[in-house]
Design a protein around this motif. Structure first.
Motif, PDB file in Angstrom:
ATOM      1  N   VAL A   6       0.858  -1.177   0.000  1.00 16.17           N
ATOM      2  CA  VAL A   6       0.000   0.000   0.000  1.00 16.17           C
ATOM      3  C   VAL A   6       0.895   1.227   0.000  1.00 16.17           C
ATOM      4  N   ARG A   7       0.298   2.391  -0.216  1.00 17.28           N
ATOM      5  CA  ARG A   7       1.096   3.614  -0.293  1.00 17.28           C
ATOM      6  C   ARG A   7       2.011   3.765   0.923  1.00 17.28           C
ATOM      7  N   GLY A   8       3.269   4.048   0.645  1.00 14.72           N
ATOM      8  CA  GLY A   8       4.239   4.268   1.703  1.00 14.72           C
ATOM      9  C   GLY A   8       4.947   3.019   2.172  1.00 14.72           C
ATOM     10  N   GLN A   9       4.435   1.842   1.860  1.00 12.82           N
ATOM     11  CA  GLN A   9       5.044   0.603   2.332  1.00 12.82           C
ATOM     12  C   GLN A   9       6.198   0.217   1.418  1.00 12.82           C
ATOM     13  N   ASN A  10       7.218  -0.420   1.984  1.00 12.97           N
ATOM     14  CA  ASN A  10       8.354  -0.859   1.179  1.00 12.97           C
ATOM     15  C   ASN A  10       8.582  -2.354   1.343  1.00 12.97           C
ATOM     16  N   HIS A  11       9.462  -2.885   0.492  1.00 12.78           N
ATOM     17  CA  HIS A  11       9.746  -4.320   0.499  1.00 12.78           C
ATOM     18  C   HIS A  11      11.141  -4.526  -0.066  1.00 12.78           C
ATOM     19  N   ALA A 134       4.394   5.904  -9.736  1.00 15.38           N
ATOM     20  CA  ALA A 134       3.841   4.635  -9.263  1.00 15.38           C
ATOM     21  C   ALA A 134       4.657   4.061  -8.109  1.00 15.38           C
ATOM     22  N   VAL A 135       5.926   3.740  -8.361  1.00 16.58           N
ATOM     23  CA  VAL A 135       6.779   3.135  -7.337  1.00 16.58           C
ATOM     24  C   VAL A 135       8.172   3.731  -7.462  1.00 16.58           C
ATOM     25  N   GLU A 136       8.966   3.528  -6.436  1.00 14.72           N
ATOM     26  CA  GLU A 136      10.375   3.888  -6.518  1.00 14.72           C
ATOM     27  C   GLU A 136      11.218   2.726  -6.016  1.00 14.72           C
ATOM     28  N   LEU A 137      12.342   2.507  -6.677  1.00 15.61           N
ATOM     29  CA  LEU A 137      13.347   1.560  -6.231  1.00 15.61           C
ATOM     30  C   LEU A 137      14.483   2.380  -5.642  1.00 15.61           C
ATOM     31  N   TYR A 138      14.922   2.052  -4.443  1.00 12.64           N
ATOM     32  CA  TYR A 138      15.927   2.882  -3.797  1.00 12.64           C
ATOM     33  C   TYR A 138      16.941   2.025  -3.044  1.00 12.64           C
ATOM     34  N   ARG A 139      18.149   2.579  -2.946  1.00 10.10           N
ATOM     35  CA  ARG A 139      19.217   1.876  -2.235  1.00 10.10           C
ATOM     36  C   ARG A 139      18.987   1.972  -0.729  1.00 10.10           C
ATOM     37  N   ARG A 140      19.299   0.876  -0.044  1.00  3.98           N
ATOM     38  CA  ARG A 140      19.321   0.882   1.418  1.00  3.98           C
ATOM     39  C   ARG A 140      20.554   0.084   1.831  1.00  3.98           C
ATOM     40  N   GLY A 141      21.681   0.801   2.067  1.00  2.00           N
ATOM     41  CA  GLY A 141      22.946   0.119   2.310  1.00  2.00           C
ATOM     42  C   GLY A 141      23.416  -0.534   1.024  1.00  2.00           C
ATOM     43  N   ASP A 142      23.681  -1.819   1.087  1.00  2.00           N
ATOM     44  CA  ASP A 142      24.110  -2.575  -0.090  1.00  2.00           C
ATOM     45  C   ASP A 142      22.940  -3.222  -0.808  1.00  2.00           C
ATOM     46  N   ALA A 143      21.749  -3.014  -0.320  1.00  2.00           N
ATOM     47  CA  ALA A 143      20.578  -3.665  -0.902  1.00  2.00           C
ATOM     48  C   ALA A 143      19.699  -2.624  -1.598  1.00  2.00           C
ATOM     49  N   TRP A 144      18.718  -3.129  -2.351  1.00  2.00           N
ATOM     50  CA  TRP A 144      17.715  -2.282  -2.988  1.00  2.00           C
ATOM     51  C   TRP A 144      16.347  -2.661  -2.457  1.00  2.00           C
ATOM     52  N   LYS A 145      15.474  -1.670  -2.360  1.00  2.00           N
ATOM     53  CA  LYS A 145      14.112  -1.904  -1.899  1.00  2.00           C
ATOM     54  C   LYS A 145      13.150  -1.214  -2.855  1.00  2.00           C
ATOM     55  N   ILE A 146      11.907  -1.632  -2.805  1.00  2.00           N
ATOM     56  CA  ILE A 146      10.842  -0.990  -3.575  1.00  2.00           C
ATOM     57  C   ILE A 146       9.869  -0.355  -2.606  1.00  2.00           C
ATOM     58  N   ARG A 147       9.409   0.849  -2.914  1.00  2.00           N
ATOM     59  CA  ARG A 147       8.410   1.532  -2.105  1.00  2.00           C
ATOM     60  C   ARG A 147       7.211   1.876  -2.993  1.00  2.00           C
ATOM     61  N   ALA A 148       6.020   1.612  -2.502  1.00  2.00           N
ATOM     62  CA  ALA A 148       4.795   1.997  -3.196  1.00  2.00           C
ATOM     63  C   ALA A 148       4.563   3.488  -2.971  1.00  2.00           C
ATOM     64  N   VAL A 149       4.473   4.269  -4.039  1.00  2.00           N
ATOM     65  CA  VAL A 149       4.328   5.720  -3.934  1.00  2.00           C
ATOM     66  C   VAL A 149       2.885   6.132  -4.254  1.00  2.00           C
ATOM     67  N   GLY A 150       2.466   5.974  -5.500  1.00  2.00           N
ATOM     68  CA  GLY A 150       1.089   6.310  -5.872  1.00  2.00           C
ATOM     69  C   GLY A 150       0.763   7.785  -5.804  1.00  2.00           C
ATOM     70  N   GLN A 151       1.766   8.662  -6.074  1.00  2.00           N
ATOM     71  CA  GLN A 151       1.546  10.110  -6.025  1.00  2.00           C
ATOM     72  C   GLN A 151       1.008  10.598  -7.369  1.00  2.00           C
ATOM     73  N   GLY A 152      -0.231  11.108  -7.380  1.00  2.00           N
ATOM     74  CA  GLY A 152      -0.847  11.558  -8.619  1.00  2.00           C
ATOM     75  C   GLY A 152      -0.672  13.050  -8.844  1.00  2.00           C
ATOM     76  N   TYR A 153      -0.811  13.477 -10.115  1.00  2.00           N
ATOM     77  CA  TYR A 153      -0.635  14.878 -10.500  1.00  2.00           C
ATOM     78  C   TYR A 153      -1.770  15.285 -11.427  1.00  2.00           C
TER      79      TYR A 153
END
Length: 683
Positions: A6-11, A134-153
């Motif tokens: 859901v919005r704001g959650q990461n994995h 829609a989503v963002e993939l971002y670095r966290r240390g040596d790993a990558w995570k995905i976060r649900a964004v869902g920001q509309g314009y």
């Protein structure tokens, strides 16, 4: 297991080469940007779009479409890239919808290169927006995570690019839209559907006239599950065009079934059942064909007729199939009624538009015919609905008694034969769902385990349901104190079920109760011995509990990243942990708030879960700081409330929590067995 975000959650992404699959109800323009640590993109050369589809580590499709696959190799992106944003926009300057509110919610799925699903996000809540991050993939240390964004314009592609920090966003958006328009111009348009029975020769009707007449005669959208739709088509044979179960253009403002069916769940539960076999068909799990088939009617329902490797999995899939069937058959009925209403309004307007047909017996006869046609359509739609509901009621009658404890209600006899399990279940029942068309037909709300989202039991006024009045004794609405007590009882019931469905010693519960108001509700846990003593009071207890759990998260994450799980401290509890927070945010300072947010964000991936009893209004002083926290949890209520939406149609379902029946001692008996098994394990 697929993580439903859901919005704001990461994995956490388990691999750096992934595929991002996008599904929307209408063609959308895909894009992706390579950003720095702050997410800003200063160079137009760092956005992949249909006019420039390739960047290091990124490749997007070259034109707008309803389905997309984006290839991402995070090891190949430039070293200064910290964030990759995936963007969607509705094409401008071409025929089609102008806002995401006019189409089914788009969904984004992240998979491995072999197609294995990693995470999924359905972007709901969009209205006038025509572009969305829609989503963002971002670095966290040596790993990558995905976060649900869902920001509309609402300002479209240009506004979204400007928010990304791109210079000359207006010109860049115009260039992208020009490339999309050229790509659409090169695409082959689908052939129009054949029109049978049309006259030919000089007297033939013009194509536009024929199309207008087909639109007028077409029936409502058929949202039903394939097996329901097949039954509806058989039942509607011989009826007139426009009856229920007839696919075609709709007079109601609803999306077509194909556009309204993102991948199932939902409600924070993992993959759903998908299409079920027709009644009586064998399953992948080896279930024999159903017995009791009659010559003229449907097969007698059988528990466990869905695909699956085990009876538990088959029952889980069958319950989700019933959920989808009910959603779709009710949507088909509502669409048919909407169509009948709009057709009646249109025909009455046509009568009123002719001054000669407004008065007299001819006008009365014409109006009576219009009303009769409306009544016929509605009656036929109700007939199909009642038939489908009858099948589901019969199926529920055989499925409910066959459910294992994790899926069964507290009133089920299966709890009287309860034994502490040796293995954790695949899912958990949190309550029941129903729709106003048949309030007695209840579908279990099952969520996958381990929990991927926190649970929030809402003790605020919003849990009273539409139109409820604060503390109205005449209508039986609880006042504030009663709601808080009900919310806490509901949370204890959920925690007790989680304890009872896990093997002894593999699930532990912690309570934060700074004000000491939960002691009465915790009686079943205290008397059974599952909790040795009431939770400590005061802000110091909050700080101590949160510090221990956040430290556990940090240690386990470091061990997993370094591949040294055997190096964890010997006193670290390997069991899954559930933290129940009562009366949040009472007793929380700013540091504790941040720790709880960290726990909700990072805890599920390492077996630390959250259950919060709170009234959001009590925390309004924190402003938007806690918005991602609330959005990241599954909101439940202690009283029936129409607040949960299904992932196929988007109906507002009435949720009722799973609590033990009044006067029943089943909760105490089950917890006593859990406590005995835990004591035996420690010997």
């Amino acid at each position: 297991m697929t993580a439903e975000l859901v919005r704001g959650q990461n994995h956490l992404l388990p691999q750096t080469r992934v595929e991002i699959r996008i599904s929307a109800g209408s063609p959308v323009t895909p894009g992706a940007t390579l950003g720095g640590e702050d997410g800003r993109v200063s160079d137009p050369g760092r956005i992949a779009h249909p006019g420039a589809p390739q960047l290091p580590g990124l490749e997007v499709p070259g034109q707008a479409a309803a389905e997309h696959r984006l290839a991402v190799d995070l090891d190949a992106v430039p070293p200064d890239v910290e964030r990759v944003h995936v963007l969607l926009a509705l094409p401008a300057g071409v025929p089609g919808p102008r806002s995401f509110g006019a189409i089914a919610p788009p969904s984004v799925a992240v998979t491995g290169l072999d197609g294995t699903a990693i995470a999924r996000f359905v972007i709901t809540g969009l209205d006038s927006e025509s572009a969305v991050t829609a989503v963002e993939l971002y670095r966290r240390g040596d790993a990558w995570k995905i976060r649900a964004v869902g920001q509309g314009y609402a300002g479209g592609l240009a506004a979204m690019l400007a928010d990304q920090g791109l210079p000359e966003a207006q010109q860049l958006a115009a260039d992208i839209e020009r490339a999309v328009a050229e790509g659409l111009a090169r695409a082959v348009a689908p052939a129009p559907p054949p029109v049978t029975g049309q006259p030919t020769g000089p007297g033939a009707r013009r194509p536009q006239q024929a199309a207008e007449e087909r639109q007028t005669q077409a029936g409502p959208v058929d949202y039903r599950h394939p097996r329901r739709a097949a039954a509806g088509a058989a039942g509607a044979s011989g009826g007139s065009s426009g009856g229920p179960g007839t696919p075609g253009a709709s007079g109601a403002p609803r999306a077509p079934a194909s556009a309204a069916a993102p991948p199932p769940p939902g409600v924070g539960a993992g993959a759903g059942a998908g299409a079920r076999p027709a009644a009586g068909a064998g399953s992948a799990g080896g279930v024999p064909p159903q017995s009791g088939r009659s010559q003229s009617g449907p097969a007698a329902p059988v528990a466990g007729d869905a695909p699956g490797w085990s009876m538990e999995e088959r029952l889980y899939n069958q319950v989700w199939g019933m959920f989808e069937d009910l959603a779709r058959t009710v949507a088909a009925y509502r669409s048919a009624v909407d169509f009948a209403d709009s057709r009646m309004d249109r025909e009455l307007d046509q009568l009123l538009a002719d001054p000669r047909a407004r008065m007299g017996s001819i006008a009365d006869s014409a109006r009576a015919e219009v009303l009769a046609r409306h009544s016929t359509l509605v009656d036929r739609a109700r007939e199909v609905l009642d038939r489908d509901l009858g099948q589901l009621v019969a199926e529920a009658g055989v499925v409910e008694p066959a459910l294992p404890p994790a899926f069964a209600s507290w009133a089920s006899p299966v709890w009287h034969e309860y034994e502490v399990p040796e293995d954790a279940p695949m899912a958990l029942r949190l309550g029941d769902l129903h729709l106003p068309e048949h309030t007695e037909l209840r579908v279990p709300l099952l969520v996958r385990l381990p929990l991927q989202r926190g649970l929030w039991v809402d003790s605020g006024t919003s849990s009273l349901g539409p139109g409820a009045l604060e503390g109205d004794p005449e209508h039986g609405f609880p006042d504030s104190a009663e709601r808080r007590a009900l919310a806490l009882d509901t949370a204890v019931a959920h925690a007790s079920r989680l304890l009872s469905v896990h093997p002894a010693g593999e699930f532990n519960v912690h309570f934060i109760d700074p004000g000491g108001t939960a002691t009465t509700a915790l009686t079943p846990l205290l008397h059974s011995g599952v909790l040795a003593e009431p939770p400590p009071k005061g802000a110091a207890a909050v700080t101590d509990t949160l510090s221990r759990l956040t430290q556990r998260i940090d240690l386990v994450q470091m061990a997993l990243r370094s591949g040294a799980a055997d190096a964890l401290p010997p006193d670290l509890d390997p069991a899954q942990q559930l933290l129940v927070v009562n009366d949040f945010p009472h007793g929380f300072d700013d540091r504790a708030i941040n720790q709880l947010r960290y726990l909700a964000d990072e805890g599920p991936s390492v077996g630390v879960h959250l259950l919060v009893v709170a009234d959001r209004e009590d925390a309004k002083g924190y402003g938007p700081l806690l918005d991602p926290f609330w959005r990241g949890m599954l909101r439940l209520t202690p009283t029936p409330d129409d607040h949960l939406a299904d992932p196929w149609i988007g109906h507002a379902w009435t949720y009722e929590p799973a609590r033990a029946p009044m006067g029943s001692r089943v909760l105490e008996q089950v917890l006593a067995q859990v406590a005995a098994a835990r004591r035996a394990l420690r010997r």
